[in-house]
Design a protein around this motif. Structure first.
Motif, mmCIF file in Angstrom:
data_model
loop_
_atom_site.group_PDB
_atom_site.id
_atom_site.type_symbol
_atom_site.label_atom_id
_atom_site.label_comp_id
_atom_site.label_asym_id
_atom_site.label_seq_id
_atom_site.Cartn_x
_atom_site.Cartn_y
_atom_site.Cartn_z
ATOM 1 N N ALA A 20 0.680 -1.381 0.073
ATOM 2 C CA ALA A 20 -0.132 0.082 -0.077
ATOM 3 C C ALA A 20 0.802 1.318 -0.039
ATOM 4 O O ALA A 20 0.398 2.054 -0.886
ATOM 5 N N ALA A 21 1.916 1.372 0.932
ATOM 6 C CA ALA A 21 2.854 2.644 0.698
ATOM 7 C C ALA A 21 3.459 2.660 -0.359
ATOM 8 O O ALA A 21 3.521 4.056 -0.974
ATOM 9 N N VAL A 22 3.943 1.728 -1.061
ATOM 10 C CA VAL A 22 4.552 1.920 -2.346
ATOM 11 C C VAL A 22 3.806 2.311 -3.400
ATOM 12 O O VAL A 22 3.778 3.247 -4.128
ATOM 13 N N ALA A 23 2.507 1.712 -3.277
ATOM 14 C CA ALA A 23 1.315 1.971 -4.526
ATOM 15 C C ALA A 23 1.046 3.597 -4.285
ATOM 16 O O ALA A 23 0.718 4.248 -5.382
ATOM 17 N N SER A 24 0.950 3.865 -3.032
ATOM 18 C CA SER A 24 0.545 5.397 -2.655
ATOM 19 C C SER A 24 1.921 6.413 -3.283
ATOM 20 O O SER A 24 1.424 7.277 -3.969
#
Length: 366
Positions: A20-24
Motif C-alpha cells: 500500500a505505501a509503495v502504491a501510494s
C-alpha cells in the motif's frame, strides 16, 4: 506548429503488485509526471498540449483527482489543452470530463466520431473520445478530413499491426490499420492506448509517461511533435518519469543455503535504484529455504524490491527416493505412474515432497 503529446498516464492506478505505501508513492509519482509535462509545455512554448486518453482511471478516481486535473490545466491558460478520452477514462456521465468545471483553455472531444478543432489557420486537429469502456468503433471508418491545410488526428485506439508487439493481455480498442490515416486525409495521428512507444510513419504512440508495471521498455514520456506547413513531422521524445522500474535476473544455481542466495541477490542489485523486480532462477538443493519477505527487505538504496521464485527448481534424486519403503517413496512412485503432463508432474512432486518434509513454501511456479 509545436504540440506536446502524451497519453496513458493512468492517474489513480491501483498498482496491485505493490504494498500500500509503495502504491501510494507510485500514484503521487504519476501526478508529478503530469506536472513535469506541463512544465515542459511552458518551457518549450508549444502551441498546444494534447492527451490521447487514459488520463485517469474512471473506476477509481477521487474528488481530489478531479480538482488536481482542473487546477493543473488551468495553470497553463491560455495554452490549449486537448483531450481525447480513452477506454479507461471514458465519457461516463459521472466522469471528470462531464462533472468538472474546466478552464476555457481545455477542450474535450466528446464525440465517438472525429470532430474538428481549428487550432490555427490552416491547422486542424480532429479528435474523438470513447463513450463506453469497450466496443468503440474504428474512428477512421468512413471518415474523411474536410479542412484545408494540415490535418492531425487525436484519439485512443489500437493500430492492428502493432498489437502483437505490445504487452501481454493488451486488448484492442477502436482498432484501425495504419493505411487508414493517410486514406482519411490526415497528415499524422497522435495516439494513445499502447504503453510501448511507437514512432510510425504516420502516427505516434508516446507510451505511458510514468512506469506502471515491470517489463516496460522503450523511451517513453511526452513527445514534442513539430508539424510543418506541408504536414511533415519531426518528433523529440522527452523523459518525464519520476522513477526507474527495472527487471533483474539472478542465477542461484547450486546455492545450498539462504545466505548464498542473499549474497548473489545483493551483488546483482548493487548500483540499481528505484523499484526492482528480481527473478531468481536455477537448480538448487531441496533443503534450501527461500524467505521472500526477508529477501525483499534486504536491499539498501531501493524504493522497493519484488522477488520472484517461480523459476527456482529444487532438484530431488527421484530415482533414489522411489526405491524407499516409505510414504515418500510410495508418493513418488504413484505420481510417476500417473498420466499427467510433465509440468503438472513436476509441480505435484515438488509440492508433495516439500509437504512431506514439513516445508511451508509449497508454491511451485509454472
Amino acid at each position: 506548429m509545436k504540440l506536446l503529446h502524451f497519453a496513458d498516464l493512468h492517474l489513480d492506478a491501483p498498482f496491485a503488485w505493490a504494498p500500500a505505501a509503495v502504491a501510494s508513492r507510485r500514484r503521487q509519482a504519476i501526478r508529478d509526471a503530469l506536472r513535469e509535462i506541463c512544465r515542459i509545455a511552458r518551457e518549450r512554448n508549444v502551441d498546444a498540449l494534447t492527451c490521447a486518453g487514459d488520463l485517469y482511471e474512471q473506476e477509481r478516481f477521487t474528488g481530489d483527482t478531479s480538482q488536481f486535473l482542473v487546477s493543473t490545466f488551468a495553470e497553463l491558460h491560455p495554452l490549449p489543452v486537448l483531450v481525447a478520452p480513452g477506454n479507461h477514462d471514458w465519457l461516463a456521465p459521472s466522469s471528470i470530463y462531464e462533472t468538472a468545471a474546466w478552464s476555457s483553455n481545455v477542450h474535450i472531444f466528446r464525440s465517438d466520431r472525429l470532430e474538428p478543432l481549428d487550432l490555427a489557420p490552416g491547422f486542424t486537429v480532429w479528435g474523438g473520445g470513447h463513450r463506453a469502456p469497450a466496443n468503440t468503433d474504428d474512428f477512421l471508418h468512413d471518415f474523411r478530413a474536410r479542412a484545408l491545410g494540415v490535418n492531425v488526428g487525436l484519439f485512443h485506439a489500437s493500430e492492428r499491426s502493432t498489437l502483437p508487439h505490445q504487452e501481454a493481455g493488451k486488448q484492442p480498442h477502436a482498432p484501425f490499420s495504419a493505411h487508414e490515416i493517410a486514406d482519411a486525409g490526415l497528415d499524422h495521428a497522435l495516439l494513445g492506448h499502447y504503453h510501448t512507444p511507437v514512432d510510425g510513419a504516420d502516427y505516434t504512440y508516446p507510451g505511458n509517461p510514468e512506469p506502471l508495471s515491470f517489463g516496460e521498455t522503450g523511451e517513453r514520456g511526452a513527445v514534442l511533435v513539430e508539424v510543418d506547413r506541408e504536414g511533415s513531422v519531426r518528433r523529440e521524445r522527452i523523459r518525464v518519469a519520476q522513477t526507474v522500474v527495472e527487471d533483474v535476473g539472478v542465477d542461484i544455481s547450486g546455492a545450498g543455503n539462504f545466505q548464498e542466495v542473499l549474497d548473489r541477490l545483493r551483488e546483482a542489485v548493487a548500483g540499481h535504484s528505484g523499484i526492482v523486480r528480481v527473478s531468481l532462477r536455477g537448480d538448487v538443493s531441496p533443503s534450501l529455504s527461500l524467505d521472500r519477505i526477508q529477501l525483499e527487505q534486504s536491499a539498501d538504496g531501493l524504493e522497493y524490491m519484488l522477488v520472484r521464485t517461480d523459476d527456482v527448481r529444487p532438484v530431488y534424486d527421484l530415482d533414489t527416493i522411489r526405491t524407499e519403503t516409505t510414504v515418500r517413496g510410495q508418493f513418488v512412485r504413484d505420481v510417476l505412474a500417473a498420466t499427467i503432463d510433465d509440468n503438472e508432474q513436476r509441480r505435484v512432486l515438488i509440492t508433495g515432497l516439500r509437504a512431506l518434509s514439513g516445508r511451508a513454501d509449497l508454491e511451485v511456479g509454472e
